[in-house]
Every structure is written in structure tokens, then in C-alpha cells.
Design an enzyme around this catalytic site. Structure first.
Site, PDB file in Angstrom:
ATOM      1  N   TYR A   1      34.270 -27.511  17.328  1.00 22.65           N
ATOM      2  CA  TYR A   1      35.134 -26.346  17.122  1.00 22.65           C
ATOM      3  C   TYR A   1      36.106 -26.253  18.285  1.00 22.65           C
ATOM      4  O   TYR A   1      35.712 -26.388  19.450  1.00 22.65           O
ATOM      5  CB  TYR A   1      34.307 -25.053  17.060  1.00 22.65           C
ATOM      6  CG  TYR A   1      35.161 -23.803  16.966  1.00 22.65           C
ATOM      7  CD1 TYR A   1      35.605 -23.349  15.733  1.00 22.65           C
ATOM      8  CD2 TYR A   1      35.527 -23.098  18.110  1.00 22.65           C
ATOM      9  CE1 TYR A   1      36.399 -22.215  15.629  1.00 22.65           C
ATOM     10  CE2 TYR A   1      36.325 -21.959  18.017  1.00 22.65           C
ATOM     11  CZ  TYR A   1      36.757 -21.530  16.780  1.00 22.65           C
ATOM     12  OH  TYR A   1      37.546 -20.414  16.692  1.00 22.65           O
TER      13      TYR A   1
ATOM     14  N   GLU B   1      43.731 -23.141  15.273  1.00 24.37           N
ATOM     15  CA  GLU B   1      42.289 -23.395  15.209  1.00 24.37           C
ATOM     16  C   GLU B   1      41.984 -24.611  14.354  1.00 24.37           C
ATOM     17  O   GLU B   1      42.584 -24.797  13.290  1.00 24.37           O
ATOM     18  CB  GLU B   1      41.568 -22.173  14.631  1.00 24.37           C
ATOM     19  CG  GLU B   1      40.062 -22.351  14.480  1.00 24.37           C
ATOM     20  CD  GLU B   1      39.412 -21.172  13.788  1.00 24.37           C
ATOM     21  OE1 GLU B   1      38.977 -20.242  14.482  1.00 24.37           O
ATOM     22  OE2 GLU B   1      39.362 -21.162  12.526  1.00 24.37           O
TER      23      GLU B   1
END
Length: 375
Positions: A101, A186
């Protein structure tokens, strides 16, 4: 403005961030064609502005073009997280060894970009323990330097080619954020596949105030209500629908927030946030009032501190709408500042009282909104 995944990946490709081969489509037949061009198993993804698409059935895998066509037809008939599916992303299915992530966003408290990353990426990143997540605030003058990116790779346990690939990606993400005026960039997950890292997903949010200089980015309004679209088309840059029954207009972000807080303090529910801005004029103010009425509120509460926005202009707009189009609900006005006396006089002539005290005006607006409930 939130971007669809395919738009985020197009931006990533511009900055050299590795993404899977694929293309956005709008029909099952197009999905079949793209799958045939890729020539390998594919994933068919719904393009909606929400998370948890996989759990909702909005992501399916296909080994052949025919299977891709069937999957696309099924997803296009679905509603995912309350959003009708009109677009799909068909792309190659990646061999996934692990998931990382990584995101860069703005930390309002520190007024600086913050990079958040974890070696444990994937669908349930929100549930990861704090010790598994690395957060680093970035100096806007220094940026994200190569040594900082390498240190981040080390801190999440990457080595060799993977560390190099990860470091390269996060530096390019930061460039994307700065150059595209993004509030969020992201990747979840950043997939480890062999000795490569590849962006298997993309979430990008562009600062609405900077859209005028990002003309190469497709405008997305699918997360806006119809009334929010009306406000945008009327040139009101700061409008958010909230769902209460007291329609609010003020002139400035600070005074608008204060007005909402005051309404809630006395037990009322604001229907919206509307910063009409400074120097709107009679015509612009009249359009703003019409947008407030479109929400079908119980009360309209207008809070004006006259500076660039003149009190008499706001009063003229109110008088025009009331006399020519009608205002079927009570109107509470708090008005002080430039040309206040003229504004108050205009309002009195059409039967609208003006308050000078914000607290008294807010109390009156809430009282009127609840009057029907008490009957």
C-alpha cells in the site's frame, strides 16, 4: 474531483509508473475485443467512484475473450455501492506475489503532504496494525528525494530490484501529485510480480480549485448530486448538499462554516454548504437563491457580512426572486456591512426582516424549521 481508476492509470502511465496493459470500455463487445488484443487472462473492473468493488461483485476474472464479454455484460447490468456501472476497465490479470500500500495525501493538521505506506496492502488496509504502517511528512520545498524513497523501501522490508522499483514509483507519485494538483494519489495494491512492482489500482483526487489548469484531465461529476451540478453550472464553486432542511447561503468559507455550526448548535439541520463568494452581484445571488429553493427546504437562512458583496445587491436579488418567481418558505436574513441600511430597506419593502445578530438569526431559522413539526 475524484478520478475513475482508468483515468488514474492513464495519469500514472504519463509519469512512467508501471500499470497493467488494458483499456476502458463501455460495452461487452468492446471488452471482448480488448481481451483478445491482450491475449492473456484479464480482469474486468467496474468503474465507479467507490471502494470495495470486489466484495460487491464489481470485479471479475476471465480466461478468454468470450468469458470477458460475459463478465462485462453482467457487471454493466449491476449497481455497485449505489452507483450504476457505465464503464469498465479491461486489463491483463497480474501474477500477484504480495501487495503493498502506498499513498500521498495532504495532512490538514500539519499543512504538509504525508506519504503513507505498508508492506501489507490490499482490500483491508484500514484494519492493519499501526506498527505495520509507515507515515512520513514531506517538506514541500524539499520534495520527495531519492534517499527518502530508498529509506521508505527499507522500512517496509524491500530489497534489491523491488526496493529500486518501489523507490522509483513513490517519487513519480509525488511528481504526479504536484504537477496535477492532486489532493490524493493512492495505489492499493502496488503489486509485487516477480522482480517488478505494478500499480494494480489507482485512486487520484484532483483539487477542484485547480481544475481550470488541468484541462487535459476529463471532468467527472458522477459523485455530485443534481443540485450540486446546478451550483457548478451557475459558477458557485463551493457548494455541498448535506441533507437537512435549512438552506444556507453565506459569503466566505469561514462565515459559512460558522453559520452551519450555529444552526446545529440550536438544534437545526443545514441542507447545504454554500459559499456564494465575494462580489457575486444581483444576478449571481438570484441564481444562488434559486438553487437553495431547488432543495425544497423548510427555511432559507442567508448570512451576509457585507464587504465586496454588498448588502443592497443581496437584498435586490432576494426581492427579485420573491416578486418574480416566488419564495414559498420563510427567509431569515442576517445582514451587516457595506450598504446595510439600503439592503434592510429593500427587504422590508418585500416583507423580509433582517437581523444584525447572527445568533438571533440562527435561532429564528431553527425555530421556523421546527414550527411545522410542533403542529
Amino acid at each position: 474531483m475524484k478520478c475513475f481508476e482508468y483515468m488514474g492509470k492513464e495519469l500514472f502511465a504519463q509519469f512512467g509508473i508501471p500499470v497493467p496493459s488494458g483499456r476502458m470500455v463501455t460495452t461487452a463487445e468492446e471488452a471482448e475485443k480488448v481481451a483478445a488484443e491482450i491475449g492473456r487472462p484479464v480482469v474486468v473492473k467496474s468503474q465507479v467512484l467507490s471502494g470495495k468493488r470486489g466484495k460487491a461483485g464489481g470485479i471479475k476474472f476471465a480466461d478468454t475473450p468470450e468469458e470477458a464479454k460475459d463478465a462485462a455484460a453482467e457487471i454493466l447490468s449491476m449497481t455497485v455501492q449505489g452507483h450504476a456501472v457505465n464503464r469498465l476497465l479491461v486489463e491483463e490479470k497480474l501474477k500477484i506475489e504480495s501487495e503493498i500500500y502506498v499513498a500521498i495525501t495532504i495532512d490538514g493538521a500539519s499543512q504538509a503532504p504525508v506519504l503513507i505506506t505498508s508492506a501489507k496492502g490490499g482490500m483491508d488496509i484500514e484494519e492493519q496494525a499501526e506498527e505495520d504502517i509507515v507515515k512520513v511528512h514531506l517538506d514541500v520545498f524539499l520534495g520527495l528525494q531519492p534517499y527518502m524513497a530508498k529509506d521508505l523501501a527499507r522500512r517496509i522490508g524491500l530489497k534489491g530490484a523491488l526496493a529500486k522499483g518501489y523507490s522509483d514509483v513513490v517519487q513519480k507519485m509525488y511528481r504526479c501529485m504536484i504537477e496535477k494538483d492532486a489532493e490524493l494519489v493512492e495505489i492499493n495494491p502496488l503489486v509485487v510480480s516477480g522482480d517488478q512492482v505494478i500499480a494494480a489500482d489507482a485512486k487520484v483526487t484532483i483539487d477542484d480549485s485547480a481544475l481550470y489548469r488541468q484541462k487535459d484531465i476529463e471532468y467527472v461529476d458522477e459523485d455530485m448530486t443534481e443540485i450540486e451540478k446546478m451550483a457548478r453550472d451557475a459558477g458557485i464553486g463551493s457548494y455541498v448538499q448535506l441533507g437537512g432542511d435549512i438552506a444556507v447561503m453565506a459569503n466566505g468559507a469561514g462565515i459559512t462554516m460558522g453559520t452551519l455550526d450555529m444552526v446545529q448548535l440550536f438544534g437545526g439541520e443545514p441542507a447545504n454548504f454554500m459559499d456564494a463568494g465575494g462580489g457575486t452581484g444581483v444576478e449571481g445571488t438570484a441564481r444562488a437563491i434559486e438553487i437553495l429553493l431547488a432543495q425544497k427546504p423548510k427555511v432559507i437562512f442567508i448570512n451576509i457580512f457585507g464587504g465586496i458583496t454588498r448588502c443592497d445587491d443581496v437584498a435586490k436579488a432576494l426581492a427579485y426572486v420573491k416578486e418574480n418567481k416566488g419564495i414559498p418558505v420563510p427567509v431569515v436574513v442576517r445582514m451587516v456591512g457595506t450598504n446595510e441600511e439600503e439592503g434592510v430597506k429593500i427587504l422590508q419593502e418585500v416583507g423580509i426582516d433582517a437581523y444584525r445578530n447572527m445568533k438571533e438569526a440562527a435561532q429564528k431559522a431553527v425555530e421556523l424549521s421546527k414550527a411545522g413539526e410542533a403542529q
